[in-house]
Design an enzyme around this catalytic site. Structure first.
Site, PDB file in Angstrom:
ATOM      1  N   CYS A 210       6.232   0.248 -24.568  1.00 35.78           N
ATOM      2  CA  CYS A 210       6.581  -0.968 -25.293  1.00 35.78           C
ATOM      3  C   CYS A 210       7.800  -1.611 -24.627  1.00 35.78           C
ATOM      4  O   CYS A 210       8.802  -0.928 -24.373  1.00 35.78           O
ATOM      5  CB  CYS A 210       6.888  -0.638 -26.750  1.00 35.78           C
TER       6      CYS A 210
ATOM      7  N   ASP B 145       2.733   3.742 -25.091  1.00 35.87           N
ATOM      8  CA  ASP B 145       1.456   3.199 -25.552  1.00 35.87           C
ATOM      9  C   ASP B 145       0.351   3.891 -24.762  1.00 35.87           C
ATOM     10  O   ASP B 145       0.253   3.726 -23.545  1.00 35.87           O
ATOM     11  CB  ASP B 145       1.386   1.686 -25.318  1.00 35.87           C
TER      12      ASP B 145
END
Length: 276
Positions: free
Chosen positions: A184, A191
């Site tokens: 992120c 992620d």
């Protein structure tokens, strides 16, 4: 970091509001990230959609009895804005103590608010737990390339120069990997994703594709921009007759995000993988 994201609730302490609060939604313009990739809203080389699945959707009936469901949202890939994920979660949480007289009333509310934030009509489905449970999980199509023996030591930025192809040979194939990871750009949280590449074009070297995907491992960007970067890098290399890149990311904060970009008509399904 995307300049607009600095003002979003992501990475900040937030008060969780339990009654209807559409102002929680925080749109982030796509244009800045498109500019980094050399495209504009008028010259997008893809069609597509961002599927968001919400597993923390709940509201009240007029009797006061709560209902839980799973929300599926389809945001057009050419919408002016993405919706920042924490603000999306805060908005959905604001429905928890809100009364809706019917499922239809809830759906109309969601469509109105999400479309206003995205800047384009957003598709909404509210599904029962039994319906989603019956669907189960699916496997990705095509050949998994994760068992290939590759070596890599630089994970800071995507490296399109790693990609190789045979320009003398044209193939049509579907490949997938579960080794996609990025971070992120606001919080630095990981992620995790799986990605499918379907194309007809110059024969892509499978090991080079895997190494390239792994090079995203420490890259900081939103899900949507990672997929668009992969799409453009492959399009530039393969000169394909058709190309589709579809990533399915692991859930975080009760939401998973699944960007789909393609040269052709939009026709993805929205079925969960084993990690979702």
């Amino acid at each position: 970091m995307h300049p607009a994201a600095e003002h979003s609730p992501l990475g900040k302490s937030s008060e969780y509001i339990a009654t209807y609060s559409p102002e929680q939604l925080f749109p982030i313009p796509r244009t800045a990230k498109w500019a980094e990739l050399g495209v504009t809203a008028q010259t997008l080389p893809w069609q597509g959609v961002d599927y968001w699945n919400c597993f923390e959707l709940s509201w009240l009936l007029p009797s006061g009895k709560p209902v839980v469901a799973i929300g599926e949202f389809a945001i057009p890939a050419d919408s002016p804005n993405i919706i920042e994920s924490k603000s999306f979660k805060l908005y959905l949480n604001s429905l928890n103590q809100t009364v809706f007289t019917s499922l239809g009333a809830l759906q109309v509310c969601l469509e109105k608010d999400l479309s206003a934030a995205a800047g384009k009509p957003v598709g909404v489905k509210v599904r029962t737990l039994a319906e989603v449970e019956a669907q189960g999980v699916v496997a990705l199509p095509g050949q998994c390339i994760d068992a290939l023996d590759v070596a890599i030591s630089n994970y800071e930025q995507p490296q399109p120069e790693l990609l190789r192809c045979n320009p003398e040979r044209v193939v049509e194939e579907t490949l997938h990997s579960h080794l996609l990871k990025s971070n992120c750009p606001v919080t630095g949280q990981p992620d995790w994703g799986s990605v499918v590449v379907q194309y007809k074009g110059r024969a892509l070297d499978h090991a080079s594709l895997l190494t390239y995907l792994i090079s995203f491992r420490q890259h900081a960007d939103f899900h949507e921009q990672c997929v668009e970067r992969i799409y453009l890098d492959l399009k530039n290399l393969l000169q394909p007759e058709h190309l589709t890149v579809y990533a399915r990311y692991v859930r975080r904060g009760g939401l998973d995000i699944n960007p789909y970009r393609s040269t052709g008509p939009i026709s993805p399904d929205n079925k969960r993988l084993v990690r979702q």
